[in-house]
Design an enzyme around this catalytic site. Structure first.
Site, PDB file in Angstrom:
ATOM      1  N   THR A  54     -45.121 -13.833  -8.350  1.00  0.00           N
ATOM      2  CA  THR A  54     -44.381 -14.157  -9.561  1.00  0.00           C
ATOM      3  C   THR A  54     -44.012 -15.634  -9.530  1.00  0.00           C
ATOM      4  O   THR A  54     -43.627 -16.126  -8.479  1.00  0.00           O
ATOM      5  CB  THR A  54     -43.102 -13.300  -9.614  1.00  0.00           C
ATOM      6  OG1 THR A  54     -43.484 -11.932  -9.484  1.00  0.00           O
ATOM      7  CG2 THR A  54     -42.327 -13.535 -10.893  1.00  0.00           C
ATOM      8  N   ASN A  89     -44.072  -4.409  -6.889  1.00  0.00           N
ATOM      9  CA  ASN A  89     -43.044  -5.306  -7.414  1.00  0.00           C
ATOM     10  C   ASN A  89     -43.602  -6.348  -8.366  1.00  0.00           C
ATOM     11  O   ASN A  89     -42.935  -6.754  -9.304  1.00  0.00           O
ATOM     12  CB  ASN A  89     -42.329  -5.999  -6.255  1.00  0.00           C
ATOM     13  CG  ASN A  89     -41.086  -6.712  -6.722  1.00  0.00           C
ATOM     14  OD1 ASN A  89     -40.257  -6.124  -7.391  1.00  0.00           O
ATOM     15  ND2 ASN A  89     -40.973  -7.987  -6.385  1.00  0.00           N
ATOM     16  N   GLU A 127     -51.817 -15.663   0.114  1.00  0.00           N
ATOM     17  CA  GLU A 127     -52.118 -16.974  -0.457  1.00  0.00           C
ATOM     18  C   GLU A 127     -52.845 -17.844   0.564  1.00  0.00           C
ATOM     19  O   GLU A 127     -53.666 -18.695   0.199  1.00  0.00           O
ATOM     20  CB  GLU A 127     -50.853 -17.666  -0.927  1.00  0.00           C
ATOM     21  CG  GLU A 127     -50.229 -17.046  -2.156  1.00  0.00           C
ATOM     22  CD  GLU A 127     -49.223 -15.952  -1.834  1.00  0.00           C
ATOM     23  OE1 GLU A 127     -49.137 -15.543  -0.655  1.00  0.00           O
ATOM     24  OE2 GLU A 127     -48.511 -15.511  -2.758  1.00  0.00           O
ATOM     25  N   ARG A 173     -41.976 -22.332  -8.993  1.00  0.00           N
ATOM     26  CA  ARG A 173     -40.906 -21.370  -8.694  1.00  0.00           C
ATOM     27  C   ARG A 173     -40.123 -21.831  -7.477  1.00  0.00           C
ATOM     28  O   ARG A 173     -40.661 -22.442  -6.558  1.00  0.00           O
ATOM     29  CB  ARG A 173     -41.540 -20.000  -8.445  1.00  0.00           C
ATOM     30  CG  ARG A 173     -40.626 -19.027  -7.709  1.00  0.00           C
ATOM     31  CD  ARG A 173     -41.279 -17.667  -7.508  1.00  0.00           C
ATOM     32  NE  ARG A 173     -40.600 -16.946  -6.442  1.00  0.00           N
ATOM     33  CZ  ARG A 173     -40.963 -15.764  -5.987  1.00  0.00           C
ATOM     34  NH1 ARG A 173     -42.011 -15.143  -6.498  1.00  0.00           N
ATOM     35  NH2 ARG A 173     -40.292 -15.183  -5.023  1.00  0.00           N
TER      36      ARG A 173
END
Lengths: 347, 1210
Positions: free
Chosen positions: B31, B1020, B64, B114
């Site tokens: 996210t 999630n 990642e 973020r």
């Protein structure tokens, strides 16, 4: 279509061709709706075994709507609740609803077999009957079987209301599709002969007698009501025999009549044809013994016809209707009394 | 030809370009960048082609770090490649980023910027991630709007190929990534023009190839490494020029002019703010307002941050500038200043130190932080910065947007400052629930207006931190001018409250401007609604003279078959009242948007929506509001808002009173710095103060039918169905309505039992009713627990619940814990989480706390469990009456196993230390007690409790001993009592990103308990596939159905031999699950428990969550087993606990959308995968059956014991 099946009776080959809903069939034995007729492989096996036509399992409008709504609910559940997960499924391309899956199956079966393919439809709304009948016709069905499957549980609707609603559906479908269609009736109409006539007058090309309902059962472990389907028993053929015998002379030759329930061997086919059916439909026997059962039924049919010197199905068909039978009243109440007596003496 | 417009969010705007210009896309969810990857996966599944007519290879990696590695490899072999990430994900890419830049490889990473987790995790936006990457050698290009995210994606891909420096293209997480705005689309011709074929060819010519082999990636020595680094300088130096050139080419084609830096404001400004990203929109509005007032101010927007365009920045500043504030959306504690500030200072300093200084005297430069973690940044805050610049002694370093009463860095903000609104602009705010479709309808409204009219449109959506009963607030702007307002609406022309119950619970009318239109979904008709409104709401309506309209949308939705989806009822009402479009035209567009959204899913859904739309306007009614004079002003609510926070008793802890209460009121923005824990430490057990009352139906107990089985309690995901067994005296003082019955068990004899719902905490999921096996003999559909309307029962159940809570729990030793009812009389220390209604994970967590809660420490991997576990405002992890309970912490996503192992090592080290000290000082204090403590067996709870008592005695004695060893022993004595270390996380952690660490920890032999809550997807982040995803399931990143089988994590762990491994399923066998958890706790080595966790991402009816689990086991899809390492010679360590499969896998999967959807989109592939899935299950069962008969001897000496021997003090 008037080819003659040969080689099954060891020489003399009766002409098995018949006509049903205006379709010329190579044989009066029709594979009725079952898992076998729902997929191309099964349909091909049924054709190879000699079936005159196949009827696909019903497309249920309620199922279409239920599935669309449930799928939509599942895809939207949890969506737009939480910043990290704005939804939970990939954005999907076109989702095939049960109707389009049905059409796809119908089309692939049509490509696979040469015998007529009859689609079957059970809708729950007036709009649904028309919409899906058109969908099935457009998809290339040779004919449609309208499956009037309802339990008249509403105490407010009287018999006349139920019948009027059903007749309106038949008329609406007639106004929509050009291909022939038969109506599969329940045996629970209070004035069957009258209603059958009205169905034909409303535009049906034929009748299928009769619908067998899934009946509820109780699971005593879970104390839940569970729907169960039982394969038909031979005695169940007697109900359609009676009514086809009665209806054939009333409705005339042009109306297609199909006997279904309890057709398990060649002699059952003989009986169905004699009382006036154009075709005998079989399902349970195929589910029990496989599609090859059709071939042996055909052999039994031919053997009987040869032994009894019938040259064709046309000759056999309708030879023992209410009109042509030796004692027509046997199809009515007297028959009931005799049955009771025979049952009593046999014990 | 007119260019096409579409309303897109920033993620899609960037992803469209990235996809079109890539051949390999390596992805991993995080996210707020996940949607970019999801779009690419969807497009690849739909066989959409890139600019060169090929479908890019979209590959999900395990982390990642893996995505960056795959990116690096793809680039080396000559494929145009990209990836998407944010926050910690970008940090994991950093090592490869250094390599990619060092090798001068064109590449683009798109980042939805973020916050990086520090004292707390935050999913929201700031620049701490991209600023961390500024040493990697990548160019950093910042987009400040959705249009820029689209344009700069192209600029990045084009420029990187020209200059060979890789690009990190970023935009602000959520503010830009999730804002929907009208975008003028780039077309293929634009892409072809800017991405020059010659550059692509040159890139490919440098690829590794066996036809022209080279070695790249050498190890270098001190002799040449340094020079090699400097050899790349010309490439970096060329970047600004290249970017400007590409921007100019873009401008020539589109008319949109961008500079490396862009100045906006008074040409003779004396004060300038330098800012980067979306915040520039708010500053520009402030500048325009101030300039109109005659103030000489300006804003300089930095687009290319690295290589920093220092010359361009100086050149763009007005020569009149006297002072500059550089605003950073990041914090670098201990640095002289944040990165943008330092860059500006250096640029000015260097420019002034030339022969022709650009300014008469060096402007003063100050630096400020704003907008961390998506903190609001408004024009009023920007004005505060200009005001500070105007003061004689501005703060050199400041913050804006918060109240800092500790270091006093914050600037005062005049909340009354608002830029004048552009003529014709409409602002609308909608408050709804996640489940009612409000956001979806508003997204559609933005598209309708933005794509069907000449108006510009913007939509931004705010969600809360709960998954069940979450509140959403939609902020929509429409107007004739492009909308650059990058902040929330607080003076709306139109406010809608889509749920009556949210009035008084959530801020609604606070966002309305005087005279605004207020639309309320109300069960009360227009002529009676006034009396039903909370007093504070009435007062607000009267004070602002709002024009009030009501509609009973719930009834309209129900009658048209829409259930609780009231969105299509409310949407026409909005258009009718807001006047953005003629209602008739709007309704036609709404229907078209419904067709577009649902048409693919069949007619039934579309037709029901149409019916709801058609019925809506007839049900809309105007409310005659009494004049202001007749409205009695209420007593002031909390902080002067209309929100009243219920459920916090006066004896609640001080922190709850002073901080949590304000968070719950939605006023966290007002909390000053001093109110908040500086180190991220928060009290446990606060979810009990958050009385949300979100359930429409709650379960009501019928004691006459109940058979005491405890199943309802064990499966309850929210610990809101409780079971207590007590002596009859406990109910002597009970209110008459309190229900209890005889406890059927004779052991302990003479007890009573109550099953009780917590009416304000229950989510109404219905799982308890689904599993209840007790049915009325006379009315089978009636169970011992039945869902009933909450409105009718809530008051009664509150009385019952309050009394229930006052009954002390049964002493823990009275019933055996390895039974369902035995575990369910134990107090849960995990309660009332905000997890999704019916969550399959939380029952396990609750059970673990019932069994071990007062002696466990939790290392929790990032994921659902860390979010519902510890997302403010409250936490479900709780404490018992003695103040004991689980201690909980979250490190990261990838490192949870190692984090937990570290806890274990610490516990062991302290225990060794304590034992050594005790051996030395104990005999002199109490020799017998010392011997008992040192020899104690702590294998089960009674022994742990006994040891705890001994250690308490020891502590008492030690307090009287004045000796250094005794004092030291006191500090570590607690470690003499066994504490369980629980490593908890989901399958994304255990199977993918954390697997390497988990594997290592399992191999360590250390006594840790690993609980994997296996939902088979990354729940999630929205259901992306993991290696736990089964074959044939559709998930994000597996849009075409997962083609490979699920990894058998248990088999890998069992291979070590000394790891206790269990696979459990609460819904299939609660008892086996309980036993497995008890055995895992007792096993003195590593334990791994894999728990089947139903999830909303499975596309199932969550009220039947446990029934699905049962079917999973019955089909052999999820066999239950326990592998208990045994040292005995004829041991059979593998115990298969489930029965031979009794239904085919297809019967199990038929009811789950994740499988069923493939049948409806790719039937042939579905059929093929279904057969393989059945084969997987068959083979696994065959293998497990063989394992169950195998004898195996596993030598095992607990590491702790070995350590104890080496841990002696000298």
């Amino acid at each position: 279509m008037s080819e003659t099946v040969s080689g099954r009776t060891g020489g003399v080959s009766p002409d098995l061709t018949t006509t049903y809903l205006g379709l010329g069939l190579r044989s009066p034995i029709v594979a009725s709706a079952s898992p076998l007729t729902g997929d191309p492989d099964g349909a091909a096996r049924v054709e190879d075994a000699g079936a005159g036509a196949i009827v696909l399992p019903s497309l249920f409008e309620e199922e279409v709507i239920h599935e669309e709504l449930e799928l939509n609910r599942a895809l939207e559940a949890g969506a737009e609740h939480y910043a990290e997960a704005l939804d939970y499924f990939p954005s999907t391309p076109v989702i095939a609803d049960p109707a389009s899956r049905y059409v796809a199956a119908l089309e692939s079966i049509r490509r696979r077999v040469r015998i007529p393919v009859i689609a079957s439809l059970n809708a729950s709304t007036p709009g649904g009957w028309v919409r899906y009948a058109k969908v099935l016709a457009d998809a290339g069905a040779d004919a449609i079987e309208l499956n009037l499957y309802r339990v008249a549980a509403d105490p407010v609707s009287g018999a006349a209301d139920v019948e009027a609603a059903d007749l309106a559906l038949v008329a609406a479908v007639r106004a929509t599709v050009a291909i022939p269609f038969a109506v599969k009736l329940s045996p629970y109409y209070s004035a069957t002969a009258n209603f059958a006539r009205q169905v034909v007058d409303a535009g049906a090309d034929g009748l299928v007698l009769f619908n067998r309902f899934y009946q509820p059962d109780l699971d005593l472990d879970t104390l839940e009501v569970v729907p169960r389907v039982e394969l038909s028993q031979p005695w169940e053929l007697r109900l359609p025999l009676r009514w086809i015998a009665i209806l054939r002379p009333q409705l005339g030759r042009a109306v297609g009549l199909a006997a279904t329930s309890g057709v398990r061997d060649g002699t059952d086919v003989v009986k169905a044809l004699m009382v006036g059916a154009d075709v005998a439909m079989t399902t349970s026997a195929l589910l029990r013994s496989g599609p090859s059962r059709i071939a042996s039924m055909e052999t039994e049919l031919c053997t009987w016809m040869v032994e009894h010197e019938y040259a064709s199905v046309t000759e056999l068909r309708g030879s023992a209707t209410h009109e042509t039978a030796e004692s027509p009243s046997a199809f009515e109440r007297a028959n009931y009394l005799r049955t009771l007596r025979s049952w009593t003496t046999s014990v | 030809m007119a260019r096409r417009h579409e309303c897109l969010d920033g993620n899609e705007a960037a992803a469209r370009i990235a996809y079109a210009l890539s051949e390999v896309v390596s992805i991993y969810p995080i996210t707020p960048a996940s949607p970019m990857a999801e779009h690419c996966d969807d497009w690849a599944a739909a066989r959409r082609t890139n600019l060169w007519g090929l479908v890019p290879d979209v590959v999900e990696m395990q982390s990642e770090a893996g995505a960056a590695g795959a990116l690096h490899g793809a680039l080396q072999k000559g494929a145009l490649a990209t990836t998407f990430t944010a926050s910690q994900g970008l940090l994991l890419m950093v090592p490869n980023m250094f390599k990619i830049a060092g090798e001068l490889t064109p590449a683009v990473i798109h980042v939805a910027a973020r916050t990086i987790a520090t004292h707390a995790l935050s999913i929201f936006g700031d620049h701490s991630d991209v600023m961390h990457a500024r040493t990697t050698g990548w160019a950093i290009l910042a987009a400040g709007s959705v249009q820029e995210a689209h344009d700069f994606a192209l600029v990045s891909h084009a420029a990187t190929l020209r200059c060979r420096i890789p690009f990190l293209h970023f935009f602000d997480g959520f503010r830009t990534s999730h804002e929907i705005n009208r975008v003028e689309l780039l077309d293929d011709a634009d892409l072809q023009a800017l991405v020059r074929e010659a550059d692509v060819t040159a890139f490919r010519s440098r690829a590794l190839s066996s036809e022209a082999p080279v070695v790249r990636g050498t190890a270098q020595n001190p002799d040449v490494f340094f020079q090699s680094r400097e050899a790349a300088n010309p490439f970096h130096l060329g970047v600004p020029g290249t970017v400007q050139q590409v921007m100019d080419e873009l401008a020539a084609r589109t008319g949109r002019h961008y500079g490396l830096v862009d100045y906006h404001g008074a040409p003779d400004a004396d004060r300038v703010v330098v800012v980067m990203g979306s915040g520039a929109g708010a500053v520009e509005e402030a500048v325009d307002t101030l300039v109109a007032r005659g103030e000489p101010v300006g804003v300089l927007r930095v687009r290319l941050f690295q290589p920093f365009p220092a010359r361009e920045l100086v050149a763009a500043l007005p020569p009149t500038v006297r002072s500059i504030a550089a605003l950073d959306r990041t914090k670098e504690p201990g640095a002289v200043g944040e990165p943008l500030y330092l860059a500006v200072v250096a640029a000015i300093t260097e420019a002034m130190d030339t022969d022709e200084p650009p300014f008469a005297s060096a402007p003063r430069v100050i630096g400020g932080r704003y907008g961390l973690s998506s903190k609001e940044f408004s024009p009023a805050m920007a004005k505060a910065v200009f005001d500070e610049l105007a003061s004689g002694h501005p703060k050199r370093h400041f913050t804006v947007g918060i109240v800092d009463d500790v270091t006093h860095l914050s600037l005062p903000v005049d909340d009354g400052f608002r830029p004048p609104r552009p003529a014709g602009e409409v602002q609308a705010v909608f408050v709804g629930l996640g489940s009612d479709g409000t956001v979806g309808a508003n997204k559609a409204s933005v598209k309708i207006i933005g794509e069907h009219t000449d108006l510009f449109a913007q939509g931004y959506f705010v969600y809360d931190s709960k998954k069940a009963g979450s509140v959403t607030v939609s902020h929509l702007r429409f107007g004739p001018e492009p909308i650059r307002s990058t902040y929330l609406i607080d003076d709306a022309d139109f406010v809608a409250c889509h749920q009556f119950g949210l009035l008084g619970r959530t801020k609604v009318l606070e966002m309305a401007k005087p005279g605004a239109t207020f639309l309320l979904n109300s069960p009360h008709p227009a002529d009676r609604v006034w009396a039903e409104l909370p007093p504070a709401v009435r007062a607000e309506i009267a004070a602002k003279r709002l024009d009030v309209w009501v509609i009973d949308a719930d009834t309209v939705a129900r009658e048209t078959g829409m259930g609780n989806r009231i969105n299509t009822v409310m949407q026409p009402c909005f258009f009718q009242l807001a006047g953005v479009l003629p209602a008739e035209q709007a309704i036609a567009y709404i229907k078209a948007s419904v067709e577009e959204a649902y048409g693919r899913r069949g007619r039934a859904v579309v037709e029901r929506n149409f019916a709801a739309i058609d019925a809506a306007l007839d049900a809309l009614a105007h409310v005659d509001v009494p004049t202001e004079e007749t409205v009695v002003a209420p007593a002031a609510g909390a902080l002067g808002s209309t929100v009243v926070v219920a459920g916090i008793p006066d004896d609640a802890p001080l922190f709850v009173q002073q901080v949590t209460r304000i968070l719950l009121a939605g006023d966290g923005d007002r909390l000053p710095v001093s109110a908040l824990p500086a180190d991220g430490t928060y009290p446990s057990g606060t979810a009990r103060y958050e009385k949300r009352a979100i359930a429409r139906e709650i379960p009501i107990w019928d004691p006459d039918i109940c058979i005491d089985c405890g199943k309802c309690a064990v499966v309850c995901p929210h610990a809101t169905i409780r079971m207590k067994v007590f002596l009859p005296e406990a109910v002597d003082a009970a209110p008459g309505v309190f229900l209890h019955k005889e406890f059927r068990s004779k052991d302990p004899p003479g007890h009573r039992l109550t099953i009780q719902v917590a009416p304000d905490d229950c989510t109404g999921c219905g799982v308890c009713v689904d599993v209840c096996p007790a049915k009325s003999r006379t009315e089978i559909r009636r169970k011992a627990i039945n869902m009933e309307p909450a409105a009718e029962y809530r008051d009664l159940e509150r009385v019952r619940w309050d009394y229930f809570c006052s009954i002390p729990p049964l002493p823990r030793g009275l019933l055996p814990h390895d039974s369902v009812k035995g575990s369910q009389v134990l107090e849960p220390l995990f309660e009332f989480s905000g997890a999704c209604a019916g969550c399959g994970e939380t029952p396990y967590l609750k059970l673990v706390t019932q069994l071990f809660g007062d002696r466990m420490v939790v290392a929790n991997a990032t994921g659902c469990s860390s979010i519902y576990g510890a997302n403010l405002p409250t936490t479900p992890w709780s404490v018992n009456a003695a103040g004991r309970g689980p201690a909980w912490s979250n490190s990261l996503f990838e490192d949870n196993a190692e984090f937990g192992l570290g806890m274990r090592l610490a516990v062991d080290a302290m225990a060794r230390h304590a034992r050594a000290l005790l051996a030395r000082v104990g005999p002199g204090v109490d020799a017998e007690l010392t011997a008992e403590i040192l020899a104690a067996d702590q294998g089960d709870e009674p022994n742990v409790v006994a040891q705890r008592a001994r250690v308490e005695r020891l502590r008492g004695l030690l307090h009287g001993v004045d000796a250094p060893d005794a004092r030291r022993l006191l500090t570590v004595a607690a470690s003499l009592v066994r504490e369980g270390i629980w490593l908890i996380g989901g399958d994304g952690w255990a199977y993918d990103i954390g697997f390497g660490g988990l594997d290592h920890v399992l191999s360590s032999g250390r006594n840790v308990n690993v609980l994997v809550l296996d939902t088979e997807v990354y729940s999630n982040t929205g259901g992306q596939a993991s290696k736990a995803t089964p074959r044939g399931a559709v998930a994000k990143f597996a849009a075409g159905g997962k083609a490979t089988a699920k990894k058998d994590l248990g088999a890998i762990a069992r291979a070590y031999g000394n790891v206790y491994v269990a696979q459990i399923s609460m819904g299939a066998n609660e008892l086996q699950a309980t036993k497995a958890l008890l055995e895992a706790d007792a096993w003195p080595g590593p334990s791994l428990v894999i728990a089947y966790s139903t999830c909303i991402a499975h596309g199932i009816d969550m009220s039947k969550s446990m029934s699905h689990q049962k079917d999973a086991v019955k089909s052999g899809y999820w066999p239950l087993y326990r592998f208990h390492p045994s040292e005995t010679e004829d041991g059979q360590p593998f115990k298969l606990d489930s029965h031979r499969p009794s239904i085919p896998v297809r019967d199990f999967v038929a009811d789950e959308t994740r499988f069923a959807i493939l049948e409806r989109t790719h039937p042939e592939e579905a059929h093929r995968l279904a057969q393989l899935a059945q084969a997987d299950a068959d083979e696994r069962w065959r293998y497990y059956e063989q394992l169950a008969g195998m004898h195996r001897t596993v030598p095992h000496t607990p590491i702790d014991e070995l350590d104890a021997k080496v841990g002696e003090l000298p």
